[in-house]
Write an enzyme that holds these catalytic residues in place. Structure first.
Site, mmCIF file in Angstrom:
data_model
loop_
_atom_site.group_PDB
_atom_site.id
_atom_site.type_symbol
_atom_site.label_atom_id
_atom_site.label_comp_id
_atom_site.label_asym_id
_atom_site.label_seq_id
_atom_site.Cartn_x
_atom_site.Cartn_y
_atom_site.Cartn_z
ATOM 1 N N PHE A 96 0.805 -1.228 0.000
ATOM 2 C CA PHE A 96 0.000 0.000 0.000
ATOM 3 C C PHE A 96 0.842 1.285 0.000
ATOM 4 O O PHE A 96 0.471 2.284 0.640
ATOM 5 C CB PHE A 96 -0.959 0.013 1.207
ATOM 6 C CG PHE A 96 -1.565 -1.331 1.480
ATOM 7 C CD1 PHE A 96 -2.264 -2.007 0.483
ATOM 8 C CD2 PHE A 96 -1.406 -1.946 2.715
ATOM 9 C CE1 PHE A 96 -2.808 -3.261 0.716
ATOM 10 C CE2 PHE A 96 -1.940 -3.201 2.953
ATOM 11 C CZ PHE A 96 -2.636 -3.863 1.960
ATOM 12 N N CYS A 97 1.976 1.275 -0.704
ATOM 13 C CA CYS A 97 2.860 2.460 -0.738
ATOM 14 C C CYS A 97 3.225 2.916 0.673
ATOM 15 O O CYS A 97 3.358 4.123 0.932
ATOM 16 C CB CYS A 97 2.231 3.609 -1.527
ATOM 17 S SG CYS A 97 1.997 3.221 -3.251
ATOM 18 N N ALA A 98 3.343 1.936 1.567
ATOM 19 C CA ALA A 98 3.787 2.232 2.932
ATOM 20 C C ALA A 98 4.700 1.079 3.349
ATOM 21 O O ALA A 98 4.446 0.371 4.325
ATOM 22 C CB ALA A 98 2.586 2.373 3.869
#
Ligand SMILES: Cc1ncc(COP(=O)(O)O)c(C=O)c1O
Length: 403
Positions: A352-354
């Site tokens: 999740f782009c984290a």
């Protein structure tokens, strides 16, 4: 509740059957609200140039664009003199602020951030995921105390991984005590909760239209004018200049200074229409329905052996309509593919782009993710989500586990 477009979308599943699509991927991009679509459709017949034309349609389009700015200002409870700059999205907004920081600014940022808020900074101090909310405040306090010169604390209001709400008022207080400013990434908050920048004493907020039911490619950065007025124009070109001769005279006002070129007027109109629609619906009703559905989803998933919800601060910490989880024995991709291919359910899988945050959350329970494959499934809800969608997801995961 306002209607969403695509509520009756049918999708093919295994065997060729068509089923109603259960969109549980709102945190990535939320569907378009009907009033948003109507506002864009209403603006199209007069659609014309912005800020440039004397013609009636140009004046009307310009007025609608500038009205959108006022609407966004009111929606986030900004101070009368705050800048409201339209951008492409949240990532664009954080990068714009990063380019405008006074020379030598140190940014303090938690490893739990989305990459949009983690990566744009030239000089940053990274803080480990805090064990509880008070620890976040204590860690920010200690980090800011040790920094000389201009400083900026960057924090996400609601996590795009766990949905958990961060103590942004306390963090703003700490930042100001140390003479720092605070940027709040509100991308996952504003679709779910009211935000009041003035009451919370925030310096900057950023968010995206496409997560706020306005899929027309606009985002926004709202906040204090001075750094933005002094910063290098984000894009150099027409609209950002007062005059060009031997010398170029740039606008001092942050809005024209950083919005060179023809802006995304329909995106801004859509974003403002979404703000209006949410305000008209009322936060009490929105939050009540979301909390009912998310509680049902979480307790359903918790009842399945081998399913683990990701959480930084525990089951009882308040959160928006986002739940990430793992299913023992299956990769997140396998789960997401089965949900889509057999049940017509759309979720997200991955990190999740984290990346640092998801690694942290998975690493503790799963013995690390050295192979680089560890990831999770994320289900997220909003206006238009139904109990049937939530129940279908829970039963699909249960079926999968029992195979
Ligand atoms: C918390 C958060 N911040 C920033 C972003 C980036 O948003 P955009 O892709 O619209 O720039 C996202 C998108 O997933 C997000 O969830």
């Amino acid at each position: 509740m306002p209607a969403v477009l695509g509520a009756d979308l049918e999708v093919p599943v295994k065997g060729g059957r068509l089923v109603g699509y259960a969109n549980l991927d709102y945190a990535a991009s939320a569907p378009c609200l009907e009033p948003v679509s109507a506002a864009v459709t209403a603006a199209l017949p007069a659609y014309s140039s912005v800020h440039r034309g004397a013609g009636y349609a140009s004046q009307l389009t310009t007025a609608r664009y500038e009205q959108a700015r006022h609407t966004v200002r009111a929606f986030v409870g900004a101070r009368p003199d705050d800048a409201v700059i339209f951008t492409r999205n949240t990532t664009d907004a954080t990068n714009l602020l990063a380019r405008c920081l006074p020379a030598g600014t140190t940014t303090v940022v938690f490893d739990t951030e989305h990459h949009a808020s983690l990566l744009p900074w030239e000089k940053s101090v990274r803080l480990a995921p805090p064990a509880f909310p008070g620890e976040a405040v204590r860690a920010a306090d200690a980090a800011l105390a040790g920094i000389d010169g201009p400083k900026l604390l960057v924090v996400t209001a609601a996590s795009n991984v766990t949905g958990e709400l961060w103590p942004i008022a306390a963090l703003a207080h700490v930042a100001h005590r140390h003479g720092a400013r605070i940027l709040v990434d509100a991308a996952q908050l504003v679709p779910h909760r009211r935000l009041n920048l003035t009451a919370l004493d925030l310096d900057y907020v950023a968010f995206s239209g496409h997560k706020l039911y306005a899929p027309f490619g606009a985002g926004v950065l709202v906040g204090r004018r001075d750094w933005l007025a002094d910063g290098e124009p984000y894009l150099k070109g027409g609209g950002a200049v007062r005059s060009v001769g031997d010398d170029t005279e740039w606008h001092d006002d942050p809005e024209p200074r950083h919005e060179a070129g023809t802006p995304n007027v329909l995106g801004a109109i859509a974003l403002a229409a979404a703000c209006d629609a949410l305000t008209a619906t009322g936060w009490t009703a929105l939050v009540r329905e979301e909390e009912r559905l998310i509680a049902r989803l979480r307790s359903g998933l918790a009842s399945i052996e081998g399913v683990r919800e990701l959480s930084l601060w525990g089951d009882d910490h308040p959160r928006v309509g986002i739940v990430s989880f793992t299913v023992a024995g299956y990769s997140a991709r396998e789960v997401a593919e089965v949900l889509s291919g057999e049940y017509g359910i759309g979720v997200r899988d991955g990190k999740f782009c984290a990346h640092p945050f998801v690694r942290h959350l998975l690493g503790e329970a799963d013995g690390g993710c050295e192979d680089g494959t560890a990831s999770a499934v994320r289900a997220s809800i909003g206006i238009g989500s139904t109990q049937e969608h939530v129940d279908r997801l829970v039963e699909a995961v249960r079926d999968l586990v029992n195979r």
